[in-house]
Design a protein around this motif. Structure first.
Motif, mmCIF file in Angstrom:
data_model
loop_
_atom_site.group_PDB
_atom_site.id
_atom_site.type_symbol
_atom_site.label_atom_id
_atom_site.label_comp_id
_atom_site.label_asym_id
_atom_site.label_seq_id
_atom_site.Cartn_x
_atom_site.Cartn_y
_atom_site.Cartn_z
ATOM 1 N N ARG A 258 0.817 -1.260 0.094
ATOM 2 C CA ARG A 258 0.105 0.054 -0.048
ATOM 3 C C ARG A 258 1.029 1.243 0.118
ATOM 4 O O ARG A 258 2.078 1.274 0.550
ATOM 5 C CB ARG A 258 -0.927 -0.077 1.184
ATOM 6 C CG ARG A 258 -1.874 -0.980 1.214
ATOM 7 C CD ARG A 258 -3.009 -0.808 0.127
ATOM 8 N NE ARG A 258 -4.223 -1.779 0.046
ATOM 9 C CZ ARG A 258 -4.928 -1.749 -0.759
ATOM 10 N NH1 ARG A 258 -5.094 -0.606 -1.913
ATOM 11 N NH2 ARG A 258 -5.800 -2.804 -0.747
ATOM 12 N N CYS A 259 0.498 2.385 -0.848
ATOM 13 C CA CYS A 259 1.299 3.448 -0.913
ATOM 14 C C CYS A 259 0.189 4.821 -0.726
ATOM 15 O O CYS A 259 -0.788 4.806 -1.040
ATOM 16 C CB CYS A 259 1.848 3.592 -2.144
ATOM 17 S SG CYS A 259 2.810 5.041 -2.586
ATOM 18 N N PHE A 260 0.851 5.790 0.221
ATOM 19 C CA PHE A 260 -0.045 6.993 0.003
ATOM 20 C C PHE A 260 1.045 8.240 0.406
ATOM 21 O O PHE A 260 2.391 8.027 0.766
ATOM 22 C CB PHE A 260 -0.814 6.884 1.496
ATOM 23 C CG PHE A 260 0.144 6.644 2.638
ATOM 24 C CD1 PHE A 260 0.644 7.547 3.492
ATOM 25 C CD2 PHE A 260 0.225 5.061 3.090
ATOM 26 C CE1 PHE A 260 1.132 7.224 4.627
ATOM 27 C CE2 PHE A 260 0.903 4.849 4.253
ATOM 28 C CZ PHE A 260 1.181 5.907 5.071
ATOM 29 N N GLU A 261 0.750 9.357 -0.371
ATOM 30 C CA GLU A 261 1.694 10.456 -0.129
ATOM 31 C C GLU A 261 1.661 10.973 1.484
ATOM 32 O O GLU A 261 0.399 10.966 2.134
ATOM 33 C CB GLU A 261 1.049 11.650 -1.167
ATOM 34 C CG GLU A 261 2.010 12.719 -1.073
ATOM 35 C CD GLU A 261 1.617 13.726 -2.291
ATOM 36 O OE1 GLU A 261 2.214 14.802 -2.468
ATOM 37 O OE2 GLU A 261 0.664 13.106 -3.171
ATOM 38 N N VAL A 262 2.698 11.836 1.521
ATOM 39 C CA VAL A 262 2.855 12.260 3.261
ATOM 40 C C VAL A 262 3.460 13.747 2.868
ATOM 41 O O VAL A 262 4.056 13.878 2.273
ATOM 42 C CB VAL A 262 3.936 11.525 4.003
ATOM 43 C CG1 VAL A 262 3.904 12.055 5.252
ATOM 44 C CG2 VAL A 262 3.324 10.194 4.115
ATOM 45 N N ARG A 263 2.793 14.679 3.865
ATOM 46 C CA ARG A 263 3.471 15.982 3.742
ATOM 47 C C ARG A 263 3.359 16.326 5.321
ATOM 48 O O ARG A 263 2.577 16.398 5.922
ATOM 49 C CB ARG A 263 2.189 16.940 3.141
ATOM 50 C CG ARG A 263 2.876 18.598 3.381
ATOM 51 C CD ARG A 263 1.616 19.449 2.628
ATOM 52 N NE ARG A 263 2.036 20.828 3.128
ATOM 53 C CZ ARG A 263 2.920 21.538 2.695
ATOM 54 N NH1 ARG A 263 3.480 21.173 1.328
ATOM 55 N NH2 ARG A 263 3.183 22.688 2.846
ATOM 56 N N VAL A 264 4.807 16.724 5.717
ATOM 57 C CA VAL A 264 5.064 17.179 7.151
ATOM 58 C C VAL A 264 5.022 18.419 7.308
ATOM 59 O O VAL A 264 5.997 19.176 6.651
ATOM 60 C CB VAL A 264 6.313 16.217 7.509
ATOM 61 C CG1 VAL A 264 6.361 16.376 8.979
ATOM 62 C CG2 VAL A 264 6.424 14.622 7.092
ATOM 63 N N CYS A 265 3.984 18.935 8.069
ATOM 64 C CA CYS A 265 4.119 20.476 8.196
ATOM 65 C C CYS A 265 3.565 21.047 9.502
ATOM 66 O O CYS A 265 3.504 20.166 10.284
ATOM 67 C CB CYS A 265 2.953 20.989 7.084
ATOM 68 S SG CYS A 265 1.564 20.060 7.253
ATOM 69 N N ALA A 266 3.435 22.364 9.755
ATOM 70 C CA ALA A 266 3.248 22.869 10.831
ATOM 71 C C ALA A 266 1.624 22.760 11.426
ATOM 72 O O ALA A 266 1.240 22.715 12.508
ATOM 73 C CB ALA A 266 3.589 24.170 11.076
ATOM 74 N N CYS A 267 0.738 22.774 10.278
ATOM 75 C CA CYS A 267 -0.446 23.008 10.549
ATOM 76 C C CYS A 267 -1.296 21.871 9.453
ATOM 77 O O CYS A 267 -1.751 22.401 8.262
ATOM 78 C CB CYS A 267 -1.086 24.467 10.191
ATOM 79 S SG CYS A 267 -3.047 24.648 10.560
ATOM 80 N N PRO A 268 -1.315 20.741 9.779
ATOM 81 C CA PRO A 268 -1.946 19.693 8.826
ATOM 82 C C PRO A 268 -3.309 19.964 8.407
ATOM 83 O O PRO A 268 -3.577 19.711 7.150
ATOM 84 C CB PRO A 268 -1.890 18.380 9.686
ATOM 85 C CG PRO A 268 -0.885 18.522 10.551
ATOM 86 C CD PRO A 268 -0.968 20.102 11.167
ATOM 87 N N GLY A 269 -4.182 20.570 9.398
ATOM 88 C CA GLY A 269 -5.538 20.647 9.070
ATOM 89 C C GLY A 269 -5.696 21.778 8.113
ATOM 90 O O GLY A 269 -6.641 21.828 6.976
#
Length: 380
Positions: A258-269
């Motif tokens: 299984r594969c999914f994209e990830v973004r690591v940030c200060a405000c995810p919402g």
């Protein structure tokens, strides 16, 4: 000669070389006659059962000293292990549930500013904060083989960066004291997590053993943490990444992916909400452009309307007054003459337009002819 009491009053007499210059082999050979004089060892073998200490000790004495007995092994275990199987240069990022029906689920967190991790189903993208736990729920259709593990690997999404290894930035690596501080993905809450690095591709991954669902549940939860921001210089540097989660046997055979994209940030919402809105706008914009192309062409604006617009704009511009600062008397007089001449031209143009409007003959209605001077109408 040295006397020593041992074994219930029996005295043993033996010269022992105690100099530091003597090797351990010489000391061992000197101790063998001393040990052989022990009466218990020279007793009949029937007094000792077979396979006991007597047999093992006699075998050691008969074989002699082994020089390789105290040598350390050259292969020392490392904390950052090597993958047990050679991974491909370009990893596969397509989903493959396999025969066990391998699936992933994420908790519904919404798009509030206070959330630390949220998942977008429309984008297949996980938004999370730095070093904050993101729970991933795993479902399988049937019982897995004994010793099955989950492996998490990070790769770059774009083709121009897919050959590079995803690592943490130097700043966050230096601040971390863990042995596997160069790994971007970390498994939390499990002491059996192992961190690997492939010898050929240098890609890093982490594995955790599969745990069957608890009573009354159908899922197994894995806790992942991403230890660097997507915008970190020297690391991901705003390049999108994908997380590949594979289900494998202990030997490295892939059972599902299984594969999914990830973004690591200060405000995810906030980031999730903005990206979802931009996607819907793009989709709606493409639909509108398609409709416009299929419809009839819009009528071109008439020239008269263009002229009226230009005339009105020119009149509005003429009403504006501008102040120009000129240095020097001669230059001022020159610009003043130009301005006065332009004002006279404007007045003459206005008077000419008024006179032309007054002397312009009336245009008769359609079907009638203008009478010339000296002519009479038919009615007369």
């Amino acid at each position: 000669m040295m006397e020593k009491q041992c074994f219930e009053g029996l005295s043993l007499s033996q010269d022992l070389p105690l100099s530091q210059d003597d090797s351990f082999k010489e000391i061992w050979s000197g101790l063998i006659p001393c040990i052989a004089t022990i009466p218990t060892l020279t007793a009949p073998q029937e007094a000792w059962p077979a396979g006991t200490m007597y047999d093992s000790l006699s075998q050691v004495l008969n074989e002699g000293f082994d020089e390789n007995l105290f040598e350390l092994s050259t292969e020392m275990p490392t904390t950052d292990s090597v993958t047990p199987y050679p991974s491909s240069t370009v990893p596969v990022t397509t989903d493959h549930p396999g025969e066990y029906g391998f699936q992933l689920r994420f908790q519904k967190s919404g798009t509030a500013k206070s959330v630390t991790s949220t998942y977008s189903e429309s984008l297949n993208k996980l938004y999370c904060q730095l070093a904050k736990t993101s729970p991933v729920e795993v479902l399988v259709g049937k019982e897995l083989p004994l010793g099955a593990v989950f492996r998490a690997t990070a790769v770059y999404k774009k083709t121009e960066h897919v050959a590079e290894v995803v690592r943490r930035c130097p700043h966050h690596q230096n601040e971390d004291a863990a042995e596997h501080r160069s790994h971007l993905i970390r498994v939390e809450g499990s002491q059996r997590a192992q961190y690997f690095e492939d010898l050929h591709t240098k890609r890093q991954s982490v594995t955790v053993p599969y745990e069957p669902p608890q009573l009354g549940s159908e899922i197994t939860t894995i806790l992942l943490s991403f230890m660097c921001n997507s915008s970190c210089m020297g690391g991901m540097n705003r390049r999108p990444i994908l997380t590949i989660l594979t289900l494998e046997t202990p030997e490295g055979l892939v059972l599902g992916r299984r594969c999914f994209e990830v973004r690591v940030c200060a405000c995810p919402g906030r980031d999730r909400k903005s990206e979802e809105e931009s996607k819907t706008k793009m989709q709606s914009g493409t639909k509108q452009t398609k409709k416009r192309k299929s419809g009839p062409p819009a009528p071109a604006p008439s020239t008269s309307s263009k002229k009226s617009k230009l005339a009105s704009s020119a009149e509005e511009e003429d009403k504006d007054v501008y102040v120009l600062r000129v240095r020097g008397r001669e230059r001022y007089e020159m610009f003043k003459k130009l301005n006065d001449g332009q004002e006279l031209l404007d007045k003459e143009n206005k008077t000419k337009t008024k006179v032309s409007v007054k002397h312009e003959p009336a245009v008769p209605s359609s079907g009638k002819r203008l009478l010339q001077r000296g002519e009479r109408s038919d009615s007369d």
